[in-house]
Design a protein around this motif. Sequence first.
Motif, PDB file in Angstrom:
ATOM      1  N   VAL A  77       0.855  -1.422   0.045  1.00  0.00           N
ATOM      2  CA  VAL A  77      -0.004   0.104  -0.032  1.00  0.00           C
ATOM      3  C   VAL A  77       0.935   1.256  -0.063  1.00  0.00           C
ATOM      4  O   VAL A  77       1.764   1.521   0.765  1.00  0.00           O
ATOM      5  N   THR A  78       0.506   2.102  -0.906  1.00  0.00           N
ATOM      6  CA  THR A  78       1.247   3.613  -0.957  1.00  0.00           C
ATOM      7  C   THR A  78       0.292   4.486  -0.224  1.00  0.00           C
ATOM      8  O   THR A  78      -0.706   4.230  -0.125  1.00  0.00           O
ATOM      9  N   THR A  79       1.055   5.460   0.233  1.00  0.00           N
ATOM     10  CA  THR A  79       0.256   6.505   0.874  1.00  0.00           C
ATOM     11  C   THR A  79      -0.436   6.225   2.135  1.00  0.00           C
ATOM     12  O   THR A  79      -1.736   6.190   1.959  1.00  0.00           O
ATOM     13  N   PRO A  80       0.153   5.382   2.832  1.00  0.00           N
ATOM     14  CA  PRO A  80      -0.601   4.648   3.813  1.00  0.00           C
ATOM     15  C   PRO A  80      -1.121   5.603   4.959  1.00  0.00           C
ATOM     16  O   PRO A  80      -1.916   5.257   6.201  1.00  0.00           O
ATOM     17  N   THR A  81      -0.677   6.952   5.076  1.00  0.00           N
ATOM     18  CA  THR A  81      -1.066   7.868   6.138  1.00  0.00           C
ATOM     19  C   THR A  81      -2.289   8.896   5.424  1.00  0.00           C
ATOM     20  O   THR A  81      -2.848   9.684   6.284  1.00  0.00           O
ATOM     21  N   GLY A  82      -2.502   8.762   4.423  1.00  0.00           N
ATOM     22  CA  GLY A  82      -3.528   9.541   3.695  1.00  0.00           C
ATOM     23  C   GLY A  82      -4.944   9.132   3.960  1.00  0.00           C
ATOM     24  O   GLY A  82      -5.086   8.169   4.654  1.00  0.00           O
ATOM     25  N   GLN A  83      -6.109   9.816   3.560  1.00  0.00           N
ATOM     26  CA  GLN A  83      -7.131   9.672   3.844  1.00  0.00           C
ATOM     27  C   GLN A  83      -7.798   8.314   3.480  1.00  0.00           C
ATOM     28  O   GLN A  83      -8.444   7.566   3.806  1.00  0.00           O
ATOM     29  N   ILE A  84      -7.215   7.944   2.221  1.00  0.00           N
ATOM     30  CA  ILE A  84      -7.790   6.888   1.538  1.00  0.00           C
ATOM     31  C   ILE A  84      -6.787   5.663   2.073  1.00  0.00           C
ATOM     32  O   ILE A  84      -7.320   4.545   2.601  1.00  0.00           O
ATOM     33  N   GLY A  85      -5.381   5.893   1.863  1.00  0.00           N
ATOM     34  CA  GLY A  85      -4.620   4.700   2.236  1.00  0.00           C
ATOM     35  C   GLY A  85      -4.696   4.294   3.575  1.00  0.00           C
ATOM     36  O   GLY A  85      -4.538   3.198   4.081  1.00  0.00           O
ATOM     37  N   GLY A  86      -4.871   5.266   4.588  1.00  0.00           N
ATOM     38  CA  GLY A  86      -5.021   5.105   6.108  1.00  0.00           C
ATOM     39  C   GLY A  86      -6.127   3.915   6.335  1.00  0.00           C
ATOM     40  O   GLY A  86      -6.132   2.955   7.230  1.00  0.00           O
ATOM     41  N   ARG A  87      -7.544   4.161   5.742  1.00  0.00           N
ATOM     42  CA  ARG A  87      -8.217   3.408   6.063  1.00  0.00           C
ATOM     43  C   ARG A  87      -7.948   2.083   5.181  1.00  0.00           C
ATOM     44  O   ARG A  87      -8.802   1.191   5.914  1.00  0.00           O
ATOM     45  N   LEU A  88      -7.691   2.062   4.208  1.00  0.00           N
ATOM     46  CA  LEU A  88      -7.432   0.897   3.503  1.00  0.00           C
ATOM     47  C   LEU A  88      -6.517   0.056   4.255  1.00  0.00           C
ATOM     48  O   LEU A  88      -6.839  -1.385   4.123  1.00  0.00           O
ATOM     49  N   VAL A  89      -5.537   0.376   4.870  1.00  0.00           N
ATOM     50  CA  VAL A  89      -4.292  -0.437   5.589  1.00  0.00           C
ATOM     51  C   VAL A  89      -5.263  -0.901   6.809  1.00  0.00           C
ATOM     52  O   VAL A  89      -5.159  -2.182   6.972  1.00  0.00           O
ATOM     53  N   ARG A  90      -5.820  -0.439   7.363  1.00  0.00           N
ATOM     54  CA  ARG A  90      -7.100  -0.806   8.530  1.00  0.00           C
ATOM     55  C   ARG A  90      -7.786  -1.908   8.111  1.00  0.00           C
ATOM     56  O   ARG A  90      -8.220  -2.636   8.622  1.00  0.00           O
ATOM     57  N   ARG A  91      -8.650  -1.571   6.758  1.00  0.00           N
ATOM     58  CA  ARG A  91      -9.280  -2.444   6.294  1.00  0.00           C
ATOM     59  C   ARG A  91      -8.923  -3.924   5.942  1.00  0.00           C
ATOM     60  O   ARG A  91      -9.311  -4.991   6.100  1.00  0.00           O
TER      61      ARG A  91
ATOM     62  N   ARG B  70      -8.755  -7.774   7.923  1.00  0.00           N
ATOM     63  CA  ARG B  70      -9.040  -9.093   6.998  1.00  0.00           C
ATOM     64  C   ARG B  70      -7.875 -10.193   7.162  1.00  0.00           C
ATOM     65  O   ARG B  70      -7.828 -10.924   6.460  1.00  0.00           O
ATOM     66  N   ASP B  71      -6.859  -9.697   8.232  1.00  0.00           N
ATOM     67  CA  ASP B  71      -5.734 -10.406   8.511  1.00  0.00           C
ATOM     68  C   ASP B  71      -4.819 -10.712   7.378  1.00  0.00           C
ATOM     69  O   ASP B  71      -4.181 -11.596   7.103  1.00  0.00           O
TER      70      ASP B  71
ATOM     71  N   VAL C 281       2.252  -3.957  10.591  1.00  0.00           N
ATOM     72  CA  VAL C 281       2.846  -3.872   8.963  1.00  0.00           C
ATOM     73  C   VAL C 281       4.280  -4.080   8.859  1.00  0.00           C
ATOM     74  O   VAL C 281       5.035  -3.445   9.660  1.00  0.00           O
ATOM     75  N   GLU C 282       4.704  -4.308   7.602  1.00  0.00           N
ATOM     76  CA  GLU C 282       5.987  -4.168   7.017  1.00  0.00           C
ATOM     77  C   GLU C 282       6.197  -2.842   6.445  1.00  0.00           C
ATOM     78  O   GLU C 282       5.407  -2.403   5.913  1.00  0.00           O
TER      79      GLU C 282
ATOM     80  N   ALA D  52     -11.693   3.737  -0.528  1.00  0.00           N
ATOM     81  CA  ALA D  52     -10.789   2.772   0.437  1.00  0.00           C
ATOM     82  C   ALA D  52     -11.548   1.239   0.522  1.00  0.00           C
ATOM     83  O   ALA D  52     -10.836   0.538   0.227  1.00  0.00           O
ATOM     84  N   ASP D  53     -12.741   1.274   0.746  1.00  0.00           N
ATOM     85  CA  ASP D  53     -13.519   0.151   0.822  1.00  0.00           C
ATOM     86  C   ASP D  53     -13.696  -0.687  -0.530  1.00  0.00           C
ATOM     87  O   ASP D  53     -13.583  -1.941  -0.501  1.00  0.00           O
ATOM     88  N   THR D  54     -13.772   0.138  -1.553  1.00  0.00           N
ATOM     89  CA  THR D  54     -13.743  -0.452  -2.828  1.00  0.00           C
ATOM     90  C   THR D  54     -12.556  -1.115  -3.170  1.00  0.00           C
ATOM     91  O   THR D  54     -12.318  -2.159  -3.540  1.00  0.00           O
ATOM     92  N   ALA D  55     -11.397  -0.412  -2.939  1.00  0.00           N
ATOM     93  CA  ALA D  55      -9.848  -0.949  -3.293  1.00  0.00           C
ATOM     94  C   ALA D  55      -9.576  -2.352  -2.289  1.00  0.00           C
ATOM     95  O   ALA D  55      -9.008  -3.060  -2.705  1.00  0.00           O
ATOM     96  N   ALA D  56     -10.245  -2.238  -0.958  1.00  0.00           N
ATOM     97  CA  ALA D  56      -9.693  -3.232  -0.043  1.00  0.00           C
ATOM     98  C   ALA D  56     -10.641  -4.426  -0.841  1.00  0.00           C
ATOM     99  O   ALA D  56      -9.970  -5.841  -0.592  1.00  0.00           O
ATOM    100  N   GLY D  57     -11.816  -4.351  -1.228  1.00  0.00           N
ATOM    101  CA  GLY D  57     -12.463  -5.455  -1.837  1.00  0.00           C
ATOM    102  C   GLY D  57     -11.623  -5.967  -2.879  1.00  0.00           C
ATOM    103  O   GLY D  57     -11.624  -7.415  -3.120  1.00  0.00           O
ATOM    104  N   LEU D  58     -11.242  -5.212  -3.834  1.00  0.00           N
ATOM    105  CA  LEU D  58     -10.473  -5.555  -4.984  1.00  0.00           C
ATOM    106  C   LEU D  58      -9.324  -6.183  -4.762  1.00  0.00           C
ATOM    107  O   LEU D  58      -8.527  -7.460  -5.221  1.00  0.00           O
ATOM    108  N   LEU D  59      -8.419  -5.803  -3.620  1.00  0.00           N
ATOM    109  CA  LEU D  59      -7.045  -6.277  -3.229  1.00  0.00           C
ATOM    110  C   LEU D  59      -7.007  -7.516  -2.510  1.00  0.00           C
ATOM    111  O   LEU D  59      -6.201  -8.154  -2.474  1.00  0.00           O
TER     112      LEU D  59
END
Length: 294
Positions: A4-18, A22-23, A44-45, A181-188
């Motif tokens: 995940v790039t930009t993990p401290t942004g509004q999208i990336g931050g929520r994406l990382v948590r999502r 999901r382990d 995270v690494e 972010a939630d859409t990205a999490a589903g795809l990833l």
Amino acid sequence: MIVVTTPTGQIGGRLVRRLLDRDEQVRVVVRDAARLDDTVRERVETVEGSHDDPAVLDKALPGARALFWLVPPDPRAAGAEEHYLRFARAGAAAVARHGVGHVVGVSSAGHGWPAPAGLLSAAFAMDAVLGDVPAAYRALSMPFYMENLLRQLDDIRGQGTFTLTCAGDLPLATVSTRDIADTAAGLLTDLSWAGRENLPVFGPDRLTPDGMARVMTEELGRPVAYRRVSIEDYAALLRSRGAGDRAVRDVTEMLAAQDHGIYDADWAAAEPTPTDFRTWCGDVLRPAADAWAS
């Protein structure tokens, strides 16, 4: 492993948590690891640096099965397209080197728009580069972010106004960053997709700015009015703040494209995300306004 790039942004931050919820195994590329929340950093690494740097990507991508790609803004960049393409070329080359199978990129709605669209055209150029690698690619294609209004929180809370450049009675498609972010999490996490596609991600309603003002008024419990600003006046404001001619053109071309319907075709094709504007005002804008007041 999902990178995940930009993990401290509004999208990336929520994406990382999502993803962590999901382990999933997550590796993040971040300029400053100290900006990560402690509860995230320990799970995270971490690869420090910028993802336009091939050496950083060569540390981040080994063993990755999927990559989330977002180009961070840089107000110092000479031009938006050069900025996006620098990142995209580095990313595409690294994805090919390391055999990453799936890439989800943050782009804009409006692919195929026949006129220059400034910042949006830069995102389309990025998609062309990232889509030309062996990996499957999904360009998340979004309209106006609801969170953009948080930049006007002082005016909304202090003066009871917000401004855009479009007509007050012109419907404006919007989306919340949490839905992106939630859409990205589903795809990833479900990599059953293949090929290259632009995926429209739009909120369920398309209010006019005047309609947005009415919702804000009701949700904030205080009057909020919409005030239109011309593109010319906005350009003058940008210049007064030190923006160069190229940066001003990138923004004004984007605003003109928005005003002339660049998002309309994707709006018609999109499957709506859950968060409507009223819900966003209650969940995000009102708490932000209350914190501003305190």
